[in-house]
Write an enzyme that holds these catalytic residues in place. Structure first.
Site, PDB file in Angstrom:
ATOM      1  N   ASP A 363      54.063   5.585 -31.238  1.00 51.67           N
ATOM      2  CA  ASP A 363      54.154   6.649 -30.884  1.00 51.67           C
ATOM      3  C   ASP A 363      53.300   6.571 -29.085  1.00 51.67           C
ATOM      4  O   ASP A 363      53.545   5.413 -28.022  1.00 51.67           O
ATOM      5  CB  ASP A 363      52.753   7.592 -31.302  1.00 51.67           C
ATOM      6  CG  ASP A 363      54.070   9.274 -31.509  1.00 51.67           C
ATOM      7  OD1 ASP A 363      52.997   9.637 -30.009  1.00 51.67           O
ATOM      8  OD2 ASP A 363      54.313   9.741 -32.277  1.00 51.67           O
ATOM      9  N   LYS A 473      61.432   9.395 -30.089  1.00 53.09           N
ATOM     10  CA  LYS A 473      60.976  10.929 -30.383  1.00 53.09           C
ATOM     11  C   LYS A 473      60.918  10.892 -29.409  1.00 53.09           C
ATOM     12  O   LYS A 473      60.501  11.024 -28.242  1.00 53.09           O
ATOM     13  CB  LYS A 473      59.357  10.440 -31.346  1.00 53.09           C
ATOM     14  CG  LYS A 473      58.507  12.181 -31.504  1.00 53.09           C
ATOM     15  CD  LYS A 473      57.443  11.441 -31.672  1.00 53.09           C
ATOM     16  CE  LYS A 473      55.987  12.892 -32.081  1.00 53.09           C
ATOM     17  NZ  LYS A 473      54.971  12.015 -33.129  1.00 53.09           N
ATOM     18  N   TRP A 474      61.918  12.558 -29.146  1.00 51.00           N
ATOM     19  CA  TRP A 474      61.568  13.224 -27.692  1.00 51.00           C
ATOM     20  C   TRP A 474      60.093  13.815 -27.353  1.00 51.00           C
ATOM     21  O   TRP A 474      60.651  14.871 -28.161  1.00 51.00           O
ATOM     22  CB  TRP A 474      62.865  13.591 -27.379  1.00 51.00           C
ATOM     23  CG  TRP A 474      63.010  13.751 -26.021  1.00 51.00           C
ATOM     24  CD1 TRP A 474      62.222  14.600 -25.542  1.00 51.00           C
ATOM     25  CD2 TRP A 474      64.033  13.262 -25.041  1.00 51.00           C
ATOM     26  NE1 TRP A 474      63.342  15.617 -23.746  1.00 51.00           N
ATOM     27  CE2 TRP A 474      63.167  13.942 -23.482  1.00 51.00           C
ATOM     28  CE3 TRP A 474      65.013  12.397 -24.827  1.00 51.00           C
ATOM     29  CZ2 TRP A 474      64.631  14.286 -22.140  1.00 51.00           C
ATOM     30  CZ3 TRP A 474      65.340  11.835 -23.373  1.00 51.00           C
ATOM     31  CH2 TRP A 474      65.752  12.701 -22.365  1.00 51.00           C
ATOM     32  N   ASP A 475      59.377  13.874 -26.658  1.00 47.77           N
ATOM     33  CA  ASP A 475      58.579  14.779 -26.768  1.00 47.77           C
ATOM     34  C   ASP A 475      58.428  15.557 -25.743  1.00 47.77           C
ATOM     35  O   ASP A 475      58.899  15.074 -24.048  1.00 47.77           O
ATOM     36  CB  ASP A 475      56.590  14.028 -26.669  1.00 47.77           C
ATOM     37  CG  ASP A 475      56.082  14.582 -27.455  1.00 47.77           C
ATOM     38  OD1 ASP A 475      55.906  16.146 -27.138  1.00 47.77           O
ATOM     39  OD2 ASP A 475      55.141  14.188 -27.894  1.00 47.77           O
ATOM     40  N   MET A 476      57.802  16.203 -25.427  1.00 47.08           N
ATOM     41  CA  MET A 476      56.873  17.503 -24.039  1.00 47.08           C
ATOM     42  C   MET A 476      55.912  18.228 -24.218  1.00 47.08           C
ATOM     43  O   MET A 476      56.582  18.995 -25.293  1.00 47.08           O
ATOM     44  CB  MET A 476      58.884  17.785 -24.029  1.00 47.08           C
ATOM     45  CG  MET A 476      59.230  18.728 -22.678  1.00 47.08           C
ATOM     46  SD  MET A 476      57.671  20.333 -22.360  1.00 47.08           S
ATOM     47  CE  MET A 476      58.708  21.923 -23.763  1.00 47.08           C
ATOM     48  N   CYS A 523      60.162  16.946 -30.011  1.00 44.23           N
ATOM     49  CA  CYS A 523      58.792  17.205 -30.083  1.00 44.23           C
ATOM     50  C   CYS A 523      58.743  17.687 -29.346  1.00 44.23           C
ATOM     51  O   CYS A 523      59.229  17.501 -28.150  1.00 44.23           O
ATOM     52  CB  CYS A 523      58.511  15.907 -30.694  1.00 44.23           C
ATOM     53  SG  CYS A 523      56.417  15.927 -30.638  1.00 44.23           S
ATOM     54  N   ASP A 545      52.346  19.705 -35.244  1.00 43.44           N
ATOM     55  CA  ASP A 545      51.366  18.639 -35.149  1.00 43.44           C
ATOM     56  C   ASP A 545      50.118  19.107 -36.422  1.00 43.44           C
ATOM     57  O   ASP A 545      49.393  18.243 -36.641  1.00 43.44           O
ATOM     58  CB  ASP A 545      50.183  18.685 -34.030  1.00 43.44           C
ATOM     59  CG  ASP A 545      51.221  18.055 -32.778  1.00 43.44           C
ATOM     60  OD1 ASP A 545      52.274  17.213 -32.817  1.00 43.44           O
ATOM     61  OD2 ASP A 545      50.987  17.484 -31.203  1.00 43.44           O
TER      62      ASP A 545
HETATM   63  C1  GLA Z   1      52.513  15.478 -28.992  1.00 42.02           C
HETATM   64  C2  GLA Z   1      53.273  15.194 -30.178  1.00 42.02           C
HETATM   65  C3  GLA Z   1      51.850  14.024 -30.914  1.00 42.02           C
HETATM   66  C4  GLA Z   1      51.727  12.462 -30.285  1.00 42.02           C
HETATM   67  C5  GLA Z   1      51.447  12.690 -29.570  1.00 42.02           C
HETATM   68  C6  GLA Z   1      51.141  11.862 -28.493  1.00 42.02           C
HETATM   69  O1  GLA Z   1      51.470  16.046 -29.755  1.00 42.02           O
HETATM   70  O2  GLA Z   1      53.586  16.657 -30.502  1.00 42.02           O
HETATM   71  O3  GLA Z   1      52.883  13.910 -32.561  1.00 42.02           O
HETATM   72  O4  GLA Z   1      53.072  12.017 -30.235  1.00 42.02           O
HETATM   73  O5  GLA Z   1      52.409  14.520 -28.645  1.00 42.02           O
HETATM   74  O6  GLA Z   1      50.223  12.118 -27.449  1.00 42.02           O
END
Ligand code: GLA
Length: 726
Positions: A363, A473-476, A523, A545
């Site tokens: 992560d 895992k493509w986060d924003m 995500c 989360d």
């Molecule tokens: C977000 C995601 C988490 C994790 C954090 C990392 O909050 O939802 O699962 O990946 O970022 O900073």
């Protein structure tokens, strides 16, 4: 499937059990006629006569208003003062427009929507598309309404295309769909609201006079409201009553709701939010709205959800992972947060591989100066202090354990301290003269610009080509603010928020096509951008989360109103839970997570032997039953929003395998007996309780039910029934 009765001027859009009808009135106006159970008899040409006479014909005669006329797509200014389907600003300063019917076309199948995610059909599907042409003859604007009818799925999708053939105009709003219900009984509005870590709670409210609805102006479909509404009969529940669902296949600003007038007319609407939206259409220019997916069920919410689930699972999600078993992954976020190095990650993976987990996901924190959340986003190269052998080296060590390697990215963001920001300060969303607000210390990259999108495509492609990465895992993690762009001139600033989403879709399309063997999971601070647009590119989304098993009962239940369990990332985490401090049993955590895309998010090295055995057993069970959870029909039997018990049932398509999950959030001493009534079984069949010689008739389980006593904390049952062979 789609029929046009020339004599009455009525279009019938028939699915297996529903009909949607529109009619051309006097060869001129397109009126909404009907949406509900499948009609057997044709509608009467003059059924709407009263409304029309009291409505827009009265306008001509005596200056009344046409708010009671059910228009199919209504623009501003013709004595219909309800929320318009579209609004224009013409070069002569006028905002009045008037759409008249011009013609129609029926085609087989369903065309793709240029640059936008949408449902699709496959060879052999019974799908047809009707395109109705409306025109503002004075201003020379064409409006094309598209309806695709998925006969076997019982769903209809809609989208609108606006084409300017006249002088330059400004498009101020354009809904994907409006539906005018008339003579409506008391209805309620259902939506999915929440906040970070408690996404998609079911909210139901009476529809009262006036306008009510939900919105996003955050630049994304967000944690507060999901781009979905349902209009339900007051008494509709999981199994009975009329329900009309509207879901937008879009990840940006939206609006959705219902406006009730004093004559019992109800206009439901869904589309792009008009705040900060304005599209310039030059002569020849066009605008295509996102798709709205509309589902009517006469059998309550459960049936509506199952229709959405099947459609999204099989005709929205795409690619290799649509139908294949996905990964059982372990993610290091809750195990280490930012405090890790290569050896620590390998140690987590080693233990995970022993219980059968197949993918190790690294992560946040693996790159540049990212040792906490204040810096690093945008500089996508390894932090060599943490990963001395780079991503390649780490991936090799993970692969040597027989596992896949996966990686976290947040490619839509930049921290101000990074090289990327220093080199390209104008690559962020910002508005001249205004200080760009930071959220989680970060700024949003301007995806309305092609150069920014190309840079991200190249950067990610480089990393994906160099190391053996099989999952992303493509986060924003923030919403938009000061949403302007240095690239676009003043007149086009109203396009930026939508162009951002189009840019994002282009990036995702390019990367997912270029790397078809990589599984992408979206995500956004957990499940803040859980929408159908994202599912088109990435077949699963990190649901929340909040990984507490009890909280997850509600979050997953609420999410399942529209989205299938196969799209929900769900992990087993440590206790006391990091978000709420609750202690739940390992069993319960596994049972709750297993219904979604199963994974782990803790350091298994810290688990007891007993817990490891449970984990191993759970992975095995998941491999056996995943198909049923993800491809079976889902029945919500008991709502965690209404009691301490949550019961959900999954029935395989052939009805041979049935999984009943029952979880309690709070035990009650000396508790009353509960009988949970199953659904969707073959009532004539006999079902054996797996691993025993006990058996129950399908009719018994559906009419008397499964006996359950809620007297133990952490009570969690995963019950498997198998249909006896004749
Ligand atoms: C977000 C995601 C988490 C994790 C954090 C990392 O909050 O939802 O699962 O990946 O970022 O900073």
């Amino acid at each position: 499937m789609i029929k046009f009765d020339k004599e009455s001027g009525i279009f019938y859009l028939n699915t297996k059990s529903t009909t949607y009808a529109m009619g051309v009135w006097n060869g001129e106006k397109l009126l909404h006629r009907y949406w509900g159970k499948r009609l057997v008899n044709p509608l009467n040409k003059t059924d709407l006569g009263d409304y029309v006479a009291r409505g827009f014909e009265a306008v001509d005669l005596q200056g009344g208003n046409s708010d009671i006329v059910p228009f199919e797509y209504s623009t501003f200014g013709n004595a219909d003062m309800r929320i318009p389907s579209a609004e224009f600003r013409f070069s002569d300063g006028s905002r009045v427009s008037n759409l008249t019917y011009k013609g129609y076309e029926i085609t087989d199948g369903k065309p793709a929507l240029e640059g936008l995610p949408a449902t699709y059909c496959e060879e052999g599907d019974k799908v047809e598309t009707l395109t109705i042409h409306l025109e503002d003859t004075y201003q020379n604007v064409d409006v094309f309404l598209s309806y695709s009818v998925f006969e076997d799925f019982d769903a209809i999708t809609r989208s609108t295309k606006i084409v300017n053939r006249g002088e330059r105009l400004l498009l101020d709003s354009a809904m994907s769909a409006t539906v005018d219900f008339y003579g409506s009984p008391d209805r309620e509005l259902l939506h999915l609201d929440g906040a970070w870590m408690r996404e998609r709670s079911i909210v139901r409210q009476p529809i009262v006079a006036g306008n009510q609805g939900i919105n996003s102006r955050y630049g994304c479909s967000n944690m507060f409201h999901n781009p979905f509404i349902a209009l339900c009969d007051k008494n509709a529940d999981e199994t009975t009553g009329d329900v009309y669902g509207f879901n937008l296949v879009y990840s940006g600003n939206f609006t959705a709701g219902a406006e009730k007038n004093p004559f019992n007319g109800l206009r439901a609407y869904i589309g792009i939010n008009s705040t900060n939206f304005q599209f310039v259409l030059e002569n020849g220019g066009s605008f295509r709205t996102p798709e709205a997916v509309m589902v009517y069920s006469s059998k309550g919410l459960g049936e509506m959800s199952r229709i959405y689930h099947k459609l999204y699972r099989t005709r929205l999600c795409r690619g290799k992972f649509r139908d294949t078993e996905r990964f059982v992954l372990i993610n290091n976020w809750e195990a280490t947060y930012f405090d890790f190095n290569e050896d620590k990650i390998v140690a987590i993976a080693e233990k995970a591989s022993k219980v059968g987990i197949d993918t190790m996901v690294l992560d946040d924190g693996w790159f540049s100066s990212r040792i906490d959340d204040t810096n690093g986003l945008g500089d996508w190269y390894e932090n060599r202090d943490r990963l001395p052998n780079g991503l390649e080296g780490l991936a090799k060590r993970i692969n040597a354990l027989g596992m896949r390697f996966g990686l976290w990215f947040e490619p839509e963001m930049v921290n101000p301290g990074t090289e990327l920001y220093k080199n390209h300060p104008d690559w962020i969303l910002h508005t001249k003269g205004r200080k760009p607000s930071q959220a989680r210390n970060q700024l949003t990259l301007d995806y309305s610009r092609d150069d920014v999108c190309d840079y991200i495509i190249d950067t990610l492609s480089g990393i994906l080509s160099r190391a053996n990465i099989e999952y992303i895992k493509w986060d924003m993690n923030r919403c938009m603010s000061e949403p302007g762009s240095a690239f676009w001139d003043g007149e086009h600033q109203g396009e930026v928020m939508h162009r951002y989403i189009l840019g994002l879709y282009r990036v995702l399309e390019t990367l997912t096509q270029r790397f078809p063997n990589v599984l992408f999971e979206s995500c956004s601070s957990g499940g803040s951008r859980f929408d159908a647009g994202m599912l088109y590119y990435m077949p699963q989304t990190w649901t929340s989360d909040d990984s507490d098993a009890v909280e997850r009962l509600k979050i997953q239940y609420g999410t399942s109103v529209v989205y299938p369990f196969s799209s929900m990332g769900a992990h087993v985490s440590a206790v006391p839970n990091h978000q709420v401090g609750r202690i739940t049993s390992f069993d319960m955590r596994c049972n709750v997570a297993m219904a979604g895309q199963f994974g782990f998010e803790l350091d298994l090295n810290k688990c007891t032997e007993e817990e490891l055995k449970t984990a191993e057993r759970a992975v095995k069970t998941y491999r056996e039953l995943g198909e049923v959870f993800h491809k079976g029909d889902c029945y919500r039997l008991k709502s965690p929003f209404e009691s301490d018990i949550c019961a959900i049932e999954f029935v395989s398509e052939d009805k041979n395998t049935v999984i009943l999950t029952v979880n309690c959030s709070k035990a009650m001493p000396n508790s009353p007996d509960e009988y949970i009534l199953l659904d969707g079984l073959d009532e004539t069949a006999v079902y054996t309780l797996d691993g025993t010689d006990k058996s129950f008739g399908g009719d018994y389980l559906m009419n008397i039910g499964w006996h359950f006593v809620n007297d133990r904390e952490n009570q969690s049952e995963l019950i498997l029934f198998k249909k006896q062979k004749l």
